[in-house]
Design a protein around this motif. Structure first.
Motif, mmCIF file in Angstrom:
data_model
loop_
_atom_site.group_PDB
_atom_site.id
_atom_site.type_symbol
_atom_site.label_atom_id
_atom_site.label_comp_id
_atom_site.label_asym_id
_atom_site.label_seq_id
_atom_site.Cartn_x
_atom_site.Cartn_y
_atom_site.Cartn_z
ATOM 1 N N ALA A 63 19.210 13.829 4.327
ATOM 2 C CA ALA A 63 20.090 13.021 3.469
ATOM 3 C C ALA A 63 19.337 11.876 2.795
ATOM 4 C CB ALA A 63 21.242 12.467 4.310
ATOM 5 N N THR A 64 19.467 11.785 1.494
ATOM 6 C CA THR A 64 18.850 10.694 0.735
ATOM 7 C C THR A 64 19.922 9.642 0.464
ATOM 8 O OG1 THR A 64 17.428 12.295 -0.363
ATOM 9 C CG2 THR A 64 17.610 10.141 -1.400
ATOM 10 N N HIS A 65 19.613 8.401 0.828
ATOM 11 C CA HIS A 65 20.609 7.343 0.677
ATOM 12 C C HIS A 65 19.954 6.066 0.174
ATOM 13 C CE1 HIS A 65 18.808 6.792 4.649
ATOM 14 N NE2 HIS A 65 19.092 5.518 4.526
ATOM 15 N N ARG A 66 20.763 5.173 -0.329
ATOM 16 C CA ARG A 66 20.250 3.875 -0.761
ATOM 17 C C ARG A 66 20.204 2.960 0.456
ATOM 18 N NH1 ARG A 66 19.190 3.249 -5.821
ATOM 19 N NH2 ARG A 66 20.448 4.670 -7.033
ATOM 20 N N SER A 67 19.089 2.264 0.640
ATOM 21 C CA SER A 67 18.986 1.432 1.836
ATOM 22 C C SER A 67 18.695 -0.019 1.467
ATOM 23 C CB SER A 67 17.850 1.950 2.728
ATOM 24 O OG SER A 67 17.597 1.021 3.759
ATOM 25 N N SER A 68 19.483 -0.905 2.046
ATOM 26 C CA SER A 68 19.219 -2.325 1.797
ATOM 27 C C SER A 68 17.904 -2.733 2.462
ATOM 28 C CB SER A 68 20.379 -3.178 2.324
ATOM 29 O OG SER A 68 20.473 -3.047 3.719
ATOM 30 N N TYR A 69 17.457 -1.941 3.436
ATOM 31 C CA TYR A 69 16.186 -2.257 4.098
ATOM 32 C C TYR A 69 14.981 -1.785 3.272
ATOM 33 C CZ TYR A 69 19.023 -3.756 7.900
ATOM 34 O OH TYR A 69 19.939 -4.445 8.647
ATOM 35 N N ALA A 70 15.279 -1.094 2.160
ATOM 36 C CA ALA A 70 14.195 -0.675 1.254
ATOM 37 C C ALA A 70 14.462 -1.284 -0.113
ATOM 38 C CB ALA A 70 14.131 0.840 1.183
ATOM 39 N N ASP A 71 15.101 -2.448 -0.115
ATOM 40 C CA ASP A 71 15.384 -3.147 -1.367
ATOM 41 C C ASP A 71 16.303 -2.344 -2.275
ATOM 42 O OD1 ASP A 71 14.854 -5.629 -2.208
ATOM 43 O OD2 ASP A 71 13.007 -5.152 -3.319
ATOM 44 N N GLY A 72 17.187 -1.564 -1.671
ATOM 45 C CA GLY A 72 18.155 -0.789 -2.453
ATOM 46 C C GLY A 72 17.612 0.523 -2.990
ATOM 47 N N ALA A 73 16.398 0.877 -2.608
ATOM 48 C CA ALA A 73 15.806 2.134 -3.116
ATOM 49 C C ALA A 73 16.445 3.339 -2.425
ATOM 50 C CB ALA A 73 14.309 2.135 -2.865
ATOM 51 N N LEU A 74 16.341 4.492 -3.079
ATOM 52 C CA LEU A 74 16.800 5.748 -2.472
ATOM 53 C C LEU A 74 15.726 6.222 -1.507
ATOM 54 C CD1 LEU A 74 18.178 7.795 -5.492
ATOM 55 C CD2 LEU A 74 19.476 6.980 -3.513
ATOM 56 N N ILE A 75 16.118 6.435 -0.257
ATOM 57 C CA ILE A 75 15.116 6.862 0.728
ATOM 58 C C ILE A 75 15.707 7.966 1.607
ATOM 59 C CG2 ILE A 75 13.942 4.641 0.865
ATOM 60 C CD1 ILE A 75 15.442 4.224 3.557
ATOM 61 N N ARG A 76 14.834 8.591 2.337
ATOM 62 C CA ARG A 76 15.226 9.554 3.358
ATOM 63 C C ARG A 76 14.497 9.136 4.607
ATOM 64 N NH1 ARG A 76 13.520 13.939 4.711
ATOM 65 N NH2 ARG A 76 11.645 13.848 3.408
ATOM 66 N N LEU A 77 15.201 8.970 5.695
ATOM 67 C CA LEU A 77 14.539 8.559 6.927
ATOM 68 C C LEU A 77 14.458 9.749 7.865
ATOM 69 C CD1 LEU A 77 16.193 5.078 7.592
ATOM 70 C CD2 LEU A 77 13.838 5.530 6.886
ATOM 71 N N LEU A 116 11.614 -1.509 7.653
ATOM 72 C CA LEU A 116 10.734 -0.640 6.870
ATOM 73 C C LEU A 116 9.664 -1.506 6.224
ATOM 74 C CD1 LEU A 116 13.461 1.560 5.107
ATOM 75 C CD2 LEU A 116 12.130 2.139 7.145
ATOM 76 N N SER A 117 8.412 -1.163 6.484
ATOM 77 C CA SER A 117 7.337 -2.036 5.999
ATOM 78 C C SER A 117 6.933 -1.724 4.559
ATOM 79 C CB SER A 117 6.118 -1.929 6.920
ATOM 80 O OG SER A 117 5.660 -0.601 6.976
ATOM 81 N N THR A 118 7.466 -0.654 3.978
ATOM 82 C CA THR A 118 7.086 -0.275 2.610
ATOM 83 C C THR A 118 7.245 -1.465 1.661
ATOM 84 O OG1 THR A 118 8.523 1.550 3.213
ATOM 85 C CG2 THR A 118 7.340 1.766 1.123
ATOM 86 N N GLY A 119 6.235 -1.715 0.879
ATOM 87 C CA GLY A 119 6.333 -2.787 -0.116
ATOM 88 C C GLY A 119 5.985 -4.160 0.435
ATOM 89 N N TYR A 120 5.415 -4.233 1.636
ATOM 90 C CA TYR A 120 5.071 -5.550 2.188
ATOM 91 C C TYR A 120 3.930 -6.178 1.368
ATOM 92 C CZ TYR A 120 0.934 -3.426 4.340
ATOM 93 O OH TYR A 120 -0.261 -2.789 4.536
ATOM 94 N N ASP A 121 3.893 -7.517 1.338
ATOM 95 C CA ASP A 121 2.768 -8.161 0.653
ATOM 96 C C ASP A 121 1.987 -9.080 1.595
ATOM 97 O OD1 ASP A 121 4.482 -10.355 0.804
ATOM 98 O OD2 ASP A 121 5.220 -10.064 -1.235
ATOM 99 N N GLU A 122 2.412 -9.139 2.858
ATOM 100 C CA GLU A 122 1.708 -9.969 3.837
ATOM 101 C C GLU A 122 1.936 -9.368 5.224
ATOM 102 O OE1 GLU A 122 1.688 -14.681 5.171
ATOM 103 O OE2 GLU A 122 3.209 -13.978 3.781
ATOM 104 N N VAL A 123 0.912 -9.392 6.069
ATOM 105 C CA VAL A 123 1.073 -8.949 7.462
ATOM 106 C C VAL A 123 0.577 -10.052 8.381
ATOM 107 C CG1 VAL A 123 0.674 -7.102 9.135
ATOM 108 C CG2 VAL A 123 0.249 -6.667 6.740
ATOM 109 N N VAL A 124 1.406 -10.368 9.362
ATOM 110 C CA VAL A 124 1.021 -11.381 10.345
ATOM 111 C C VAL A 124 0.778 -10.666 11.668
ATOM 112 C CG1 VAL A 124 1.800 -13.425 11.621
ATOM 113 C CG2 VAL A 124 2.452 -13.113 9.214
#
Ligand code: FAD
Length: 423
Positions: free
Chosen positions: A285-299, A343-351
């Motif tokens: 199932a492909t769905h929009r996820s607020s954890y992916a900034d509203g992108a369509l994703i499949r988990l 979901l770490s996709t699209g991160y710009d910093e890692v601590v």
């Protein structure tokens, strides 16, 4: 002409994996009294897939111990298991599905939970004996049966499944080589520090990790794989090849019936497809996820399968709750337990919190100064406490997040209580 159906159920679930099983379980837990059938093309009652590349492959868990419910559960809860049956067509107007054996099964509500099929190699020798996927019990049983005669294994794909299998097989004292096309393992799902940590761990356990390599073909001896030839001409001799290069969602019958989607079936926040009374859940199932900034994703995770199943079960029992659960996942390799949240996709910093040299640390991923995900290695406390930071998209300074003297739970603000917007 009216088409005859062989049987009808109030709810027909296609796929007896995590999502399909959980949908039936949740329906009965929520006192759904209608008839339910699970149609599954495997011959086994629903079982857990994660142990296939971990304890089941290692021989540490029997098949009975990985069943999602004991076999008797399904008859006690009056859920019909139609096993060994493949759905090949959906007729949304007539409201029935068609099976490969020609039967038609009618439905009032159809839950599509057909998961995905392993992607296969697309090169010469891809169909030889000794080449294995790790998706089903049958796949792993075939592998286990061959293992006694195997000395050298090549794993194609440095994702979680390939790495977990490599960890188990290296414990069996097989010579294991992992081939990864990208310049680091886990490139699709994790930040670079985590990739480098796992590469070092595998190497320390004797696994040969080769990065940035392309497979040209599989070499043959008597119909069996005897080696993997790389694009640069290198030959890696082996007696077993494990292919872990992802899955293709099983959605064709539903897309052919007119459901929106392409690689996966498109669902809205209630897991409804574009077809009336047809839902899709789990890996397909492909769905929009607020954890992916509203992108369509499949988990592809047990969390997603279970939580989407619950969303549909609620819907069919009168509660319209949206699916917006925080994603989480785990992976066991050697004595390392990785737990991820967000979901770490699209991160710009890692601590980094803690030291990877201690083999217990966490990576906290931020985007525009806000926490979006954590990868926690042998750090269950950070994983549990960090969840709130992901849900809040907390904005916390680097130096504070990395300070092991501070507990993550003390950094979370109750945004609701404080009247702040969520996210
Ligand atoms: P599946 O579990 O794949 O179930 C789909 C079922 O539908 C299958 O039985 C399939 O045979 C059947 N089917 C397909 N087509 C048809 C058809 N046309 N007719 C009838 N039946 C059909 N997730 C985690 O969160 N943590 C982990 O550590 C983890 N490890 C994993 C290790 C392995 C080896 C694998 C394979 C997966 C792992 N996963 C893990 C992912 C997790 O198992 C999946 O996300 C989950 O199984 C998805 O559930 P599902 O019901 O959508 O699909």
């Amino acid at each position: 002409m009216t088409e005859t159906v062989n049987a009808s159920y109030d709810v027909v679930i296609v796929g007896g994996g995590h999502a399909g099983a959980q949908a039936a379980i949740a329906l009965r837990q929520r006192k759904f009294t209608g008839t339910i059938a699970i149609i599954g093309d495997e011959i086994y009652p629903p079982y857990e897939r994660p142990p296939l590349s971990k304890d089941y492959l290692a021989g540490a868990k029997s098949f009975e111990r990985i069943l999602i419910r004991p076999e008797s559960f399904w008859s006690e809860r009056v859920v019909s298991l139609l096993l060994g049956k493949t759905v090949v067509g959906v007729q949304p107007d007539a409201r029935h599905v068609e099976l490969a054996d020609g039967q038609r099964i009618g439905y009032k509500h159809l839950i599509w939970a057909a998961g995905g099929a392993p992607r296969r190699l697309n090169c010469q020798g891809a169909d030889l004996g000794g080449i294995h996927s790790v998706r089903s019990r049958a796949d792993v049983d075939r592998m286990i049966a061959e293992l006694p005669g195997v000395e050298q294994v090549v794993v194609i794909g440095g994702g979680y499944i390939g790495l977990e299998a490599a960890a188990v097989l290296s414990k069996f004292e097989k010579a294991v080589t992992v081939l990864e096309a990208q310049d680091r393992v886990l490139a699709r799902v994790a930040g670079e520090p985590l990739s480098r940590f796992y590469e070092a761990e595998h190497r320390a356990h004797g696994v040969d990790i080769r990065l940035g390599v392309a497979v040209d073909r599989i070499e043959e001896r008597d119909g069996m794989a005897s080696g993997v030839r790389l694009a640069d001409g290198t030959l890696l001799a082996c007696d077993m090849v494990i292919v872990g290069i992802g899955i293709l969602p099983t959605v064709r019958p539903l897309i052919d019936a007119g459901a929106e989607g392409d690689v996966g079936v498109r669902v809205n926040e209630y897991c409804e497809t574009s077809l009336d009374d047809v839902y899709a859940i789990g890996d397909c199932a492909t769905h929009r996820s607020s954890y992916a900034d509203g992108a369509l994703i499949r988990l592809e995770s047990v969390q997603n399968a279970n939580d989407q199943a619950l969303t549909v079960a609620k819907l069919l029992t009168g509660t319209r709750d949206t699916y917006d659960a925080v994603p989480w996942f785990w992976s066991n390799q050697y004595d390392l337990r990785l737990q991820t949240v967000g979901l770490s996709t699209g991160y710009d910093e890692v601590v980094t919190r803690g030291r990877s040299a201690d083999r217990a640390f966490s990576l906290i991923y931020l985007r525009e100064g806000r926490v979006i995900a954590l990868d926690c290695v042998n750090s269950t406390r950070d994983y549990v406490q960090g969840r709130a930071l992901v849900v809040e998209r907390a904005a916390i300074a680097h130096g504070i997040l990395s300070d092991p003297a501070l507990q993550l739970k003390d950094l979370a603000v109750d945004r609701r209580a404080a009247g702040l917007p969520l996210g």
